[in-house]
Design a protein around this motif. Structure first.
Motif, PDB file in Angstrom:
ATOM      1  N   THR A  36       0.818  -1.209   0.000  1.00  0.00           N
ATOM      2  CA  THR A  36       0.000   0.000   0.000  1.00  0.00           C
ATOM      3  C   THR A  36       0.857   1.266   0.000  1.00  0.00           C
ATOM      4  O   THR A  36       0.454   2.290  -0.556  1.00  0.00           O
ATOM      5  CB  THR A  36      -0.926   0.030   1.237  1.00  0.00           C
ATOM      6  OG1 THR A  36      -0.141  -0.173   2.417  1.00  0.00           O
ATOM      7  CG2 THR A  36      -1.993  -1.033   1.146  1.00  0.00           C
ATOM      8  N   VAL A  43     -13.016 -13.405  -6.428  1.00  0.00           N
ATOM      9  CA  VAL A  43     -13.853 -12.745  -5.428  1.00  0.00           C
ATOM     10  C   VAL A  43     -14.095 -13.638  -4.214  1.00  0.00           C
ATOM     11  O   VAL A  43     -14.522 -13.146  -3.161  1.00  0.00           O
ATOM     12  CB  VAL A  43     -15.211 -12.319  -6.043  1.00  0.00           C
ATOM     13  CG1 VAL A  43     -15.000 -11.289  -7.134  1.00  0.00           C
ATOM     14  CG2 VAL A  43     -15.986 -13.522  -6.574  1.00  0.00           C
ATOM     15  N   PRO A  89      -8.083 -11.826   0.490  1.00  0.00           N
ATOM     16  CA  PRO A  89      -9.403 -11.358   0.045  1.00  0.00           C
ATOM     17  C   PRO A  89      -9.325 -10.408  -1.142  1.00  0.00           C
ATOM     18  O   PRO A  89      -8.352  -9.661  -1.309  1.00  0.00           O
ATOM     19  CB  PRO A  89      -9.967 -10.655   1.293  1.00  0.00           C
ATOM     20  CG  PRO A  89      -9.239 -11.286   2.438  1.00  0.00           C
ATOM     21  CD  PRO A  89      -7.863 -11.578   1.927  1.00  0.00           C
ATOM     22  N   GLU A 122     -10.656  -7.723  -1.609  1.00  0.00           N
ATOM     23  CA  GLU A 122     -10.512  -6.319  -1.216  1.00  0.00           C
ATOM     24  C   GLU A 122      -9.062  -5.857  -1.269  1.00  0.00           C
ATOM     25  O   GLU A 122      -8.788  -4.674  -1.524  1.00  0.00           O
ATOM     26  CB  GLU A 122     -11.070  -6.102   0.193  1.00  0.00           C
ATOM     27  CG  GLU A 122     -12.579  -6.189   0.293  1.00  0.00           C
ATOM     28  CD  GLU A 122     -13.102  -7.611   0.299  1.00  0.00           C
ATOM     29  OE1 GLU A 122     -14.335  -7.799   0.151  1.00  0.00           O
ATOM     30  OE2 GLU A 122     -12.272  -8.555   0.461  1.00  0.00           O
ATOM     31  N   GLN A 123      -8.131  -6.786  -1.043  1.00  0.00           N
ATOM     32  CA  GLN A 123      -6.719  -6.402  -1.111  1.00  0.00           C
ATOM     33  C   GLN A 123      -6.291  -6.150  -2.554  1.00  0.00           C
ATOM     34  O   GLN A 123      -5.544  -5.215  -2.842  1.00  0.00           O
ATOM     35  CB  GLN A 123      -5.850  -7.476  -0.451  1.00  0.00           C
ATOM     36  CG  GLN A 123      -6.130  -7.631   1.023  1.00  0.00           C
ATOM     37  CD  GLN A 123      -4.875  -7.895   1.835  1.00  0.00           C
ATOM     38  OE1 GLN A 123      -3.740  -7.724   1.387  1.00  0.00           O
ATOM     39  NE2 GLN A 123      -5.080  -8.324   3.066  1.00  0.00           N
ATOM     40  N   GLU A 154      -8.307  -5.156  -4.905  1.00  0.00           N
ATOM     41  CA  GLU A 154      -8.971  -3.906  -5.273  1.00  0.00           C
ATOM     42  C   GLU A 154      -8.218  -2.701  -4.713  1.00  0.00           C
ATOM     43  O   GLU A 154      -8.059  -1.675  -5.401  1.00  0.00           O
ATOM     44  CB  GLU A 154     -10.408  -3.927  -4.760  1.00  0.00           C
ATOM     45  CG  GLU A 154     -11.290  -4.962  -5.448  1.00  0.00           C
ATOM     46  CD  GLU A 154     -12.627  -5.154  -4.754  1.00  0.00           C
ATOM     47  OE1 GLU A 154     -13.557  -5.679  -5.399  1.00  0.00           O
ATOM     48  OE2 GLU A 154     -12.743  -4.784  -3.560  1.00  0.00           O
ATOM     49  N   ASP A 155      -7.753  -2.829  -3.478  1.00  0.00           N
ATOM     50  CA  ASP A 155      -6.999  -1.746  -2.853  1.00  0.00           C
ATOM     51  C   ASP A 155      -5.714  -1.471  -3.615  1.00  0.00           C
ATOM     52  O   ASP A 155      -5.358  -0.313  -3.884  1.00  0.00           O
ATOM     53  CB  ASP A 155      -6.707  -2.111  -1.399  1.00  0.00           C
ATOM     54  CG  ASP A 155      -6.051  -0.979  -0.620  1.00  0.00           C
ATOM     55  OD1 ASP A 155      -6.253   0.195  -0.980  1.00  0.00           O
ATOM     56  OD2 ASP A 155      -5.329  -1.263   0.355  1.00  0.00           O
ATOM     57  N   ARG A 188      -6.381   0.337  -6.890  1.00  0.00           N
ATOM     58  CA  ARG A 188      -6.685   1.770  -6.707  1.00  0.00           C
ATOM     59  C   ARG A 188      -5.424   2.593  -6.490  1.00  0.00           C
ATOM     60  O   ARG A 188      -5.319   3.729  -6.956  1.00  0.00           O
ATOM     61  CB  ARG A 188      -7.629   1.962  -5.520  1.00  0.00           C
ATOM     62  CG  ARG A 188      -9.088   1.605  -5.775  1.00  0.00           C
ATOM     63  CD  ARG A 188      -9.976   2.104  -4.655  1.00  0.00           C
ATOM     64  NE  ARG A 188      -9.638   1.485  -3.373  1.00  0.00           N
ATOM     65  CZ  ARG A 188     -10.198   0.370  -2.920  1.00  0.00           C
ATOM     66  NH1 ARG A 188     -11.113  -0.243  -3.643  1.00  0.00           N
ATOM     67  NH2 ARG A 188      -9.851  -0.122  -1.742  1.00  0.00           N
ATOM     68  N   ARG A 198     -11.706  -9.477 -12.152  1.00  0.00           N
ATOM     69  CA  ARG A 198     -12.204 -10.387 -11.130  1.00  0.00           C
ATOM     70  C   ARG A 198     -12.536 -11.752 -11.730  1.00  0.00           C
ATOM     71  O   ARG A 198     -12.996 -11.845 -12.866  1.00  0.00           O
ATOM     72  CB  ARG A 198     -13.437  -9.795 -10.448  1.00  0.00           C
ATOM     73  CG  ARG A 198     -13.154  -8.514  -9.678  1.00  0.00           C
ATOM     74  CD  ARG A 198     -14.433  -7.843  -9.238  1.00  0.00           C
ATOM     75  NE  ARG A 198     -14.177  -6.611  -8.488  1.00  0.00           N
ATOM     76  CZ  ARG A 198     -13.911  -5.430  -9.053  1.00  0.00           C
ATOM     77  NH1 ARG A 198     -13.894  -5.333 -10.382  1.00  0.00           N
ATOM     78  NH2 ARG A 198     -13.677  -4.368  -8.310  1.00  0.00           N
TER      79      ARG A 198
END
Length: 300
Positions: A232, A248, A254, A256-257, A259-260, A263, A272
């Protein structure tokens, strides 16, 4: 004995016979014993915890993986006085294949034929403490050093395909190890290690005081602060075009990691997947072709 317990639980989430991700747990007696050690002998507990945290499990390749490895050109090189084993297939621009924590180069062999057919040279490394390579302790920093040495041998890399912690190691190597490539593809990459460290602490029974000692010991050993290896923190400074492939339903890292990370990484693309999990995603023919096509676009 304690190391075997951990490697069959916290770090050993991949079954050695079928390659599927499986969640297991450290037995309560182990956690209780570690807490007692931490209270009575904190320095010894920190040393023991450090070794547990940085000792990967060695998995055996499956039969189909061994068959592909046998077709590759085997070679080796030294990193920090440890012998690193790698294999290469095909001719053309070089694409590095980087496995994850507790994995081995065989787990990346599902990409070999597609890369060779696209006129790339595929190179897969067993990182320190993994597969056929030497070493007992390992880390993301060890991974990065091995990739930097391989880059000096096969320079320049056209692309890198990395899985899980291997992807985080590539990110670190881009930022701190001088690693360069035209494009990168990450399968199921983590964006933050606090969840992993928290799981380790919970499973083993590591108190705040002992974790602080483990962290200081590790940072001295690796000569890097823990925060400096966080994807990050590194991602916003990246310039390498990146494709992220993430399921997914991944229970190990997960979605979400992924996706993070997408970004925070300038220009990154996230695709995905569904019902593949953390390991089987490496064997999906559609995603393999997507990865190879992405690398091919960068070669034009």
């Amino acid at each position: 004995m304690a190391n075997a317990v951990l490697n069959n639980s916290t770090n050993g989430r991949i079954n050695s016979t079928n390659g599927r991700a499986q969640r297991r747990h450290v037995p309560p007696w182990f956690r209780s014993g570690f807490r007692v050690m931490g209270a009575m002998a904190p320095a010894a507990a920190a040393t023991f915890g450090h070794r547990l945290l940085f000792t990967p499990r060695r998995l055996r390749p499956r039969d189909e993986e061994r068959a592909v490895l046998a077709r590759g050109q085997r070679f080796s090189f030294d990193v920090d006085r440890e012998r690193i084993v790698a294999r290469a297939w095909g001719e053309g621009p070089t694409v590095l294949l980087a496995h994850g924590w507790g994995g081995h180069s065989g787990q990346m062999t599902s990409l070999v034929d597609a890369l060779v057919a696209a006129h790339f040279r595929a190179v897969a490394i067993d990182f320190p403490g993994h597969g056929e390579s030497e070493g007992r302790l390992s880390s993301l920093v060890h991974f990065a050093r091995a990739m930097a040495r391989a880059s000096a041998i096969f320079k320049p890399f056209h692309g890198i395909v990395a899985h899980s912690l291997g992807a985080a190691a590539v990110t670190y190597a881009f930022a701190h190890g001088g690693l360069q490539t035209s494009r990168a593809v990450f399968f199921a990459p983590p964006s933050d290690f606090h969840t992993w460290w928290g799981h380790f602490r919970t499973q083993v029974g590591v108190s705040d005081a002992i974790w602080h000692k483990i962290q200081r010991k590790a940072e001295g050993w690796l000569d890097v602060p823990f925060e400096s290896i966080q994807p990050t923190q590194l991602a916003p400074h990246m310039s390498t075009p990146l494709l992220i492939l993430h399921d997914v339903h991944d229970r190990e890292v997960p979605i979400e990691q992924g996706e993070d990370l997408a970004r925070r990484w300038p220009g990154a693309t996230l695709q995905r997947a569904e019902h593949l999990g953390h390991v089987r995603i490496l064997h999906d023919a559609t995603l393999i072709q997507r990865a190879v096509s992405y690398l091919t676009e960068g070669a034009m």
